[in-house]
Design a protein around this motif. Structure first.
Motif, mmCIF file in Angstrom:
data_model
loop_
_atom_site.group_PDB
_atom_site.id
_atom_site.type_symbol
_atom_site.label_atom_id
_atom_site.label_comp_id
_atom_site.label_asym_id
_atom_site.label_seq_id
_atom_site.Cartn_x
_atom_site.Cartn_y
_atom_site.Cartn_z
ATOM 1 N N GLY A 101 3.221 2.025 6.574
ATOM 2 C CA GLY A 101 3.811 1.401 5.217
ATOM 3 C C GLY A 101 2.879 0.291 4.616
ATOM 4 N N LEU A 102 3.110 0.009 3.432
ATOM 5 C CA LEU A 102 2.107 -0.989 2.506
ATOM 6 C C LEU A 102 3.094 -2.171 2.010
ATOM 7 C CD1 LEU A 102 0.218 1.592 0.673
ATOM 8 C CD2 LEU A 102 -0.589 0.351 2.811
ATOM 9 N N GLY A 103 4.278 -2.375 2.400
ATOM 10 C CA GLY A 103 5.244 -3.531 2.109
ATOM 11 C C GLY A 103 5.981 -2.986 0.741
ATOM 12 N N PHE A 104 6.669 -4.025 0.196
ATOM 13 C CA PHE A 104 7.259 -3.956 -0.920
ATOM 14 C C PHE A 104 7.048 -4.724 -2.074
ATOM 15 C CE2 PHE A 104 9.794 -3.379 3.045
ATOM 16 C CZ PHE A 104 10.770 -2.101 2.782
ATOM 17 N N THR A 105 7.638 -4.248 -3.505
ATOM 18 C CA THR A 105 7.493 -5.004 -4.648
ATOM 19 C C THR A 105 8.456 -6.229 -4.504
ATOM 20 O OG1 THR A 105 8.954 -3.662 -5.612
ATOM 21 C CG2 THR A 105 6.647 -3.204 -5.742
ATOM 22 N N ALA A 106 8.374 -7.151 -5.453
ATOM 23 C CA ALA A 106 9.513 -8.309 -5.451
ATOM 24 C C ALA A 106 10.862 -7.638 -5.357
ATOM 25 C CB ALA A 106 9.147 -9.237 -6.263
ATOM 26 N N ALA A 107 11.029 -6.288 -6.186
ATOM 27 C CA ALA A 107 12.174 -5.727 -6.406
ATOM 28 C C ALA A 107 12.696 -4.898 -5.280
ATOM 29 C CB ALA A 107 12.208 -4.866 -7.743
ATOM 30 N N ASP A 108 11.796 -5.044 -4.015
ATOM 31 C CA ASP A 108 12.252 -4.460 -2.706
ATOM 32 C C ASP A 108 12.121 -2.808 -3.091
ATOM 33 O OD1 ASP A 108 12.895 -4.772 -0.206
ATOM 34 O OD2 ASP A 108 15.109 -3.845 -0.494
ATOM 35 N N GLU A 109 10.978 -2.522 -3.608
ATOM 36 C CA GLU A 109 10.466 -0.965 -3.896
ATOM 37 C C GLU A 109 9.315 -0.901 -2.843
ATOM 38 O OE1 GLU A 109 11.667 -1.251 -8.624
ATOM 39 O OE2 GLU A 109 9.833 -1.837 -7.771
ATOM 40 N N LYS A 110 9.344 0.144 -2.283
ATOM 41 C CA LYS A 110 8.342 0.735 -1.329
ATOM 42 C C LYS A 110 6.913 1.040 -2.150
ATOM 43 C CE LYS A 110 11.419 2.458 2.201
ATOM 44 N NZ LYS A 110 11.676 4.013 3.074
ATOM 45 N N ILE A 111 5.704 0.290 -1.909
ATOM 46 C CA ILE A 111 4.766 0.550 -2.565
ATOM 47 C C ILE A 111 4.139 1.613 -2.214
ATOM 48 C CG2 ILE A 111 2.454 -0.543 -3.051
ATOM 49 C CD1 ILE A 111 3.905 -3.340 -2.192
ATOM 50 N N GLY A 112 4.288 2.141 -0.946
ATOM 51 C CA GLY A 112 3.289 3.389 -0.683
ATOM 52 C C GLY A 112 3.313 3.683 0.586
ATOM 53 N N ASN A 113 1.983 4.527 1.113
ATOM 54 C CA ASN A 113 1.736 4.457 2.718
ATOM 55 C C ASN A 113 0.514 4.634 2.860
ATOM 56 O OD1 ASN A 113 1.166 7.634 2.552
ATOM 57 N ND2 ASN A 113 3.226 7.489 1.654
ATOM 58 N N ALA A 114 0.002 4.782 3.970
ATOM 59 C CA ALA A 114 -1.591 4.825 4.275
ATOM 60 C C ALA A 114 -1.820 5.917 5.670
ATOM 61 C CB ALA A 114 -2.040 3.533 4.633
ATOM 62 N N ASN A 115 -2.815 6.623 5.535
ATOM 63 C CA ASN A 115 -3.152 7.389 6.631
ATOM 64 C C ASN A 115 -4.348 6.542 7.489
ATOM 65 O OD1 ASN A 115 -1.315 9.649 6.513
ATOM 66 N ND2 ASN A 115 -2.695 10.653 5.221
ATOM 67 N N LEU A 116 -4.469 6.793 8.959
ATOM 68 C CA LEU A 116 -5.169 6.057 9.352
ATOM 69 C C LEU A 116 -6.215 7.215 10.000
ATOM 70 C CD1 LEU A 116 -3.815 2.895 11.317
ATOM 71 C CD2 LEU A 116 -4.885 3.130 8.982
ATOM 72 N N PHE A 117 -7.572 7.098 10.187
ATOM 73 C CA PHE A 117 -8.361 8.058 10.679
ATOM 74 C C PHE A 117 -9.308 7.519 11.592
ATOM 75 C CE2 PHE A 117 -6.902 10.284 7.089
ATOM 76 C CZ PHE A 117 -6.584 11.444 7.506
ATOM 77 N N VAL A 118 -9.534 7.841 12.855
ATOM 78 C CA VAL A 118 -10.731 7.502 13.556
ATOM 79 C C VAL A 118 -11.837 8.384 13.659
ATOM 80 C CG1 VAL A 118 -11.492 6.783 15.946
ATOM 81 C CG2 VAL A 118 -9.294 6.361 15.602
ATOM 82 N N ALA A 119 -13.050 7.964 13.227
ATOM 83 C CA ALA A 119 -14.209 8.802 12.703
ATOM 84 C C ALA A 119 -15.592 8.338 13.165
ATOM 85 C CB ALA A 119 -13.995 8.836 11.042
ATOM 86 N N ASP A 120 -16.255 9.482 13.092
ATOM 87 C CA ASP A 120 -17.712 9.094 13.353
ATOM 88 C C ASP A 120 -18.052 8.474 14.809
ATOM 89 O OD1 ASP A 120 -17.992 10.029 10.713
ATOM 90 O OD2 ASP A 120 -17.666 7.814 9.896
ATOM 91 N N VAL A 121 -17.386 9.158 15.707
ATOM 92 C CA VAL A 121 -17.450 8.456 17.161
ATOM 93 C C VAL A 121 -18.642 8.955 17.805
ATOM 94 C CG1 VAL A 121 -16.184 8.637 19.174
ATOM 95 C CG2 VAL A 121 -14.973 8.249 17.063
#
Length: 210
Positions: A101-121
């Motif tokens: 999750g990316l948190g909420f707006t002041a109006a309690d709306e979901k801002i979005g989401n994120a993917n995490l990748f472990v890379a170049d190991v």
């Protein structure tokens, strides 16, 4: 690590005398680790997407932001088998159950989401081949040279030193790589942006010893 304390109530009931065993067996279990590890993320672990103008976002579909990449280092005091586990500390704000999750707006709306990748190991100076477990490390998929390995919640991601190995991560003393954060913002038609909106995601990157 979170500990949950459960209290048990004990009820005493009068019963007729019964036979009792004269001895009881005790099993002692545990695991000795060859060493411990420390993990370090560049930029103090902050994936900063900077200032984003609302008119640069899509009104009727999600907007995929350019990824932010942080250097990732794991240093152990010996060769240790370990894997990465991602924990979303802002899960209630995620727009998809398998993303962060990316948190909420002041109006309690979901801002979005994120993917995490472990890379170049690299693992002890050789290429790292990613392997994944979705049952807490009981079984592992064959290691592969994918390059970017999604750190989905509820999965463990580790690295072998050989390709097509199904026995899980190899013992590693020093791991070098990067953590890539891909974020997407909800359509602005679904967001109230009448003032500055702070992206406020929070995740923990845990080391799980195997």
């Amino acid at each position: 690590m979170n500990f949950t304390k459960t209290l048990f109530a004990l009820a005493l009931v009068a019963t007729a005398p019964a036979a009792f065993a004269q001895s009881a067996d005790l099993s002692v279990a545990g695991k000795l680790y060859p060493g411990t590890c420390s993990v370090d993320l560049g930029n103090a672990g902050v994936a900063d997407f900077g200032d984003i103008r609302s008119n640069a976002l899509n009104a009727d579909q999600v907007t995929l932001l350019d990824p932010v990449t942080l250097p990732l280092t794991v240093a152990c005091d010996g060769e240790v088998r370990f894997a990465f586990e991602g924990v979303d500390n802002a899960s209630s704000s995620s727009t998809q159950s398998d993303r962060y999750g990316l948190g909420f707006t002041a109006a309690d709306e979901k801002i979005g989401n994120a993917n995490l990748f472990v890379a170049d190991v690299t693992a002890d100076g050789v290429p790292g081949y990613g392997t994944r477990s979705d049952d807490n490390g009981i079984t592992w998929g064959d290691s592969n040279p994918g390059g970017n390995y999604s750190l989905a919640m509820h999965d463990l991601v580790g690295f072998a030193k050989d390709e097509a190995v199904g026995t899980g991560p190899a013992p590693i003393e020093n791991l070098q790589g990067s953590l890539k954060v891909w974020a997407q913002i909800q359509p602005t038609d679904e967001l109230t942006i009448t003032e500055d909106v702070q992206i406020n995601g929070s995740a923990s990157l845990n080391i799980v010893y195997l």
